[in-house]
Design a protein around this motif. Sequence first.
Motif, mmCIF file in Angstrom:
data_model
loop_
_atom_site.group_PDB
_atom_site.id
_atom_site.type_symbol
_atom_site.label_atom_id
_atom_site.label_comp_id
_atom_site.label_asym_id
_atom_site.label_seq_id
_atom_site.Cartn_x
_atom_site.Cartn_y
_atom_site.Cartn_z
ATOM 1 N N ILE A 69 55.937 -30.584 -31.522
ATOM 2 C CA ILE A 69 57.329 -31.022 -31.364
ATOM 3 C C ILE A 69 57.498 -31.873 -30.124
ATOM 4 N N THR A 70 56.486 -31.883 -29.300
ATOM 5 C CA THR A 70 56.498 -32.645 -28.069
ATOM 6 C C THR A 70 56.248 -34.123 -28.316
ATOM 7 N N PRO A 72 56.771 -37.603 -29.860
ATOM 8 C CA PRO A 72 57.888 -38.332 -30.463
ATOM 9 C C PRO A 72 57.628 -38.766 -31.899
ATOM 10 N N THR A 75 58.955 -35.804 -33.826
ATOM 11 C CA THR A 75 60.408 -35.597 -33.785
ATOM 12 C C THR A 75 61.112 -36.668 -34.612
ATOM 13 N N ALA A 78 60.920 -35.548 -38.019
ATOM 14 C CA ALA A 78 61.875 -34.453 -38.212
ATOM 15 C C ALA A 78 63.286 -34.986 -38.475
ATOM 16 N N ARG A 79 63.634 -36.062 -37.797
ATOM 17 C CA ARG A 79 64.962 -36.632 -38.037
ATOM 18 C C ARG A 79 65.072 -37.180 -39.442
ATOM 19 N N GLU A 82 65.484 -34.168 -41.706
ATOM 20 C CA GLU A 82 66.816 -33.623 -41.498
ATOM 21 C C GLU A 82 67.890 -34.453 -42.199
ATOM 22 N N LEU A 94 63.034 -25.859 -38.443
ATOM 23 C CA LEU A 94 61.876 -26.551 -37.890
ATOM 24 C C LEU A 94 60.967 -25.570 -37.165
ATOM 25 N N ASN A 96 57.153 -25.131 -35.059
ATOM 26 C CA ASN A 96 56.154 -25.861 -34.300
ATOM 27 C C ASN A 96 54.866 -25.040 -34.202
ATOM 28 N N ILE B 69 67.141 -34.417 -29.970
ATOM 29 C CA ILE B 69 65.795 -33.904 -30.175
ATOM 30 C C ILE B 69 64.758 -34.949 -29.854
ATOM 31 N N THR B 70 65.194 -36.173 -29.686
ATOM 32 C CA THR B 70 64.325 -37.294 -29.378
ATOM 33 C C THR B 70 63.913 -37.297 -27.912
ATOM 34 N N THR B 75 63.199 -31.279 -25.966
ATOM 35 C CA THR B 75 62.145 -30.593 -26.727
ATOM 36 C C THR B 75 61.417 -29.597 -25.841
ATOM 37 N N ARG B 79 61.035 -25.554 -26.463
ATOM 38 C CA ARG B 79 59.824 -24.730 -26.425
ATOM 39 C C ARG B 79 60.041 -23.491 -25.583
ATOM 40 N N LEU B 94 66.684 -24.653 -34.947
ATOM 41 C CA LEU B 94 67.037 -25.732 -34.045
ATOM 42 C C LEU B 94 67.929 -26.747 -34.756
ATOM 43 N N MET B 278 54.219 -38.905 -21.607
ATOM 44 C CA MET B 278 54.804 -40.154 -22.054
ATOM 45 C C MET B 278 54.404 -41.343 -21.187
#
Lengths: 350, 350
Positions: A69-70, A72, A75, A78-79, A82, A94, A96, B69-70, B75, B79, B94, B278
């Motif tokens: 889930i970390t 991007p 995620t 996931a959008r 959703e 959701l 993880n 969530i982005t 995120t 966790r 979530l 990132m």
Amino acid sequence: MPTIYYVAKHAGVAPATVSRVINDSGYVAGETRERVERAIAALGYAPNRLAQGLRSKQTQTLGLILTDITNPFWTTVARGVEDAASKAGFSVVLCNTDESQAKQDQYARLLLQKQVDGFVLVPACNDAETVTRIRERGVPLVVFDRRVPIPVDTVRGDSEGGAHSLVRHLLAQGHRRIAVLGGAREVSTATDRVAGYRRAMGEAGLTVDPALILYRDFTLAAGDEMASLVLALDPAPTALFAVNNFIAIGALRALRDAGVRVPEDVAMVAFDDLPQAMVVEPFLTVAAQPAYQMGHQATELLLARLAGDKSDKILEIILPAQLVVRRSSSHKVGPSLNPFVKDVELSHQN
Amino acid sequence: MPTIYYVAKHAGVAPATVSRVINDSGYVAGETRERVERAIAALGYAPNRLAQGLRSKQTQTLGLILTDITNPFWTTVARGVEDAASKAGFSVVLCNTDESQAKQDQYARLLLQKQVDGFVLVPACNDAETVTRIRERGVPLVVFDRRVPIPVDTVRGDSEGGAHSLVRHLLAQGHRRIAVLGGAREVSTATDRVAGYRRAMGEAGLTVDPALILYRDFTLAAGDEMASLVLALDPAPTALFAVNNFIAIGALRALRDAGVRVPEDVAMVAFDDLPQAMVVEPFLTVAAQPAYQMGHQATELLLARLAGDKSDKILEIILPAQLVVRRSSSHKVGPSLNPFVKDVELSHQN
DNA sequence: CTGTTAGCGCCTTCAC
DNA sequence: GTGAAGGCGCTAACAG
């Protein structure tokens, strides 16, 4: 907490009538419906979904099991899931797994107990156990992005093709010695991307040096380690292909610490883009997968199965990855030292 | 799908006994327990959580409602929540509101209908409606990171203090004209961070130029726009304070496009770090909030409430933000042109 | 220590 | 078009 009985009493009707209004099922006279709706508003009634689900055997809920889930990329997926789900009146739970098969199986069990209507599953590894468990219970399932060893509805990016494009691009820039910083050997996206690499190399008439292909996992630390390893080789590669975004960042960091410049000293390409939001200046040449769209499409397929599309055809939807050329691979390399290497056609787009 | 009745029959006991084994409640003789466990295994039985929840009025599920969530900050929080919850045998649902109050309220209703046992809520705006709705139903709730206008259990970072540290740091570097790239005016984290800015400026004997304080929202686009606006001012600020990470990235992008160098031409600091994963090279000076830990702690508070900690004391837990000084603010500015400006004490840590 | 009984809140059948 | 009855799968309360 008012129940359907209170509402019925308040409106002077039977519980069954209230149920019909709530679910818009069966015939209800306009005037009756209004009375019921007024009672619902007055009492602040909201149906208990547990009871609804227990009785109707449908929870209007989908399970989404993913590996990180970390990241991007996930995620964004996931959008997509959703949005597609909620458009159809479904909600999404959701989970993880952190790439752990144990967690994956645990979550699958839990969601099964919670009676979700369907699954989108990103398998942590190339193993059919979780998939089999879900299917045994008769719950629809779409496997996402990674292959498993049994036939099952799947939506995934074209890992082989995307890797092929990336490597062809590097070849066109003059690179001949290209290292692969790979993911987990048990995960199809890792092996498929290596396969794309091999094909591109083969088509260019190049033999692959096995020392240039490494497998670890899809993490920063692995990228760091693999980059350090291949740079120590003699001769060192002139280009690196990271099979996902996190490996790429780890590798870039190792290169920076070693004082190696990208792209001047070594070129770099990667699978999976980093979202705009994360980066000030897009820099990496990547094979970008349409994450949002993939999630959306997987969910639509799942919903179609739920809606009774019992066609026995198992679908495998493969979406192309788009080659995005940026600065990290912009440095051309002179003609190969090996005169026997064939030229490959130049092409920056696939 | 076997039910508890099949298991009972298979094991030659009553359903209630099977229930006792499943839930480890009440007395069951060792030999009986074994028989039941064997039956469960043989039949592949798994309890139906809907039925359990309907009957027992507990779902062992928490709702987590957050705004984006982005954003890796959230995120990471998720966790923390997830880990604390699963340690206690709870699962987490979530929900992503996209900063929309409408979506927030919709999700709250849905989760209430699903009978979650408790909520961690990141309010989309400074409004008590959702909070009130949840409390009316008697469901425990912890508000996260942002304040709402009524007293309620809260876990949040020290926005005012973190902003104060950042601005003091800029002042110590010699900056006097500092612009604030703000978030949504309705969100407490935005206004609190401006308050911290004002206090630091006041303590340094500086008056605040209202033209230097902007409010938009917590997005890239807003950061881009606000940076462009303040740079066009005359005189332009010598330092920018972005109240969250996405605004900072948007601003950095605008600066790059305008050919403005950071930190040489303008310094930059921000609230919220970007996760290691990132960024190749950490660059921004930030006030970093302990996202994971905050999520963990909020959940533990919630679980304590669930466990019956009915102490009427409403808790507001405020965790400090840590000043992390990096290159984006490393350029010192010469003595102020205004001789009346007092010197502030030098301090890089808060 | 174990079984029996009742009912959580709702929807589905079947009458009327 | 509406109501009555029954049961989804489970656990709480009470017997024994």
